[in-house]
Design a protein around this motif. Sequence first.
Motif: not given
Length: 171
Positions: A5-14, A28-44
């Motif tokens: 959700t965070i990534r999709d929103l960021y792609k849409d809103i920026g 901080k949490t939003v940026r963490y997920h956008i950068k893919g620093k989270c353990s469940h990040a998926d390359e897609d």
Amino acid sequence: DLCETIRDLYKDIGIMSEVARKTGKDSKTVRYHIKGKCSHADEDLDDNPDFRISKSMCDEFRGKFINGSSASEIASEYSVEKKTVQRHIKANCQCRDGPVLLRVRGSGVVENMDTILTKGECLKAREMYWEEYEDPGTISDFLGFESRSIMHHVTEECDHEFGDNIKYVFV
């Protein structure tokens, strides 16, 4: 799900702060997920592994700075380095859509042999002289420099160059 959700929103809103507001998470949490620093990040999901500051974020940095936030406060809020914020607020970035921020010191500046007008002070002196029709003495009092230094700048004898189509904001 939240990461997607965070990534999709960021792609849409920026705009990271808007994504944080919509998700109820901090920047901080939003940026963490956008950068893919989270353990469940998926390359897609991670289209932007290097994470760059978006133009809208750059505008946010500048807006917050103009409204009184320090570079350190902005850096902390967005979980980025202070030098990154400084680069964007000074328009030393690829974004360059926003105004160039020029520093004008207060009248407490005491001129000595080593003190020169900043680019912002030069432009402010020119603006006061040519657009507000202020005399060199008034400009001198306002900026804290001798009248002869002011005249050197308002007559464009200095080395400062300004683009005709660039908007400047004095801070």
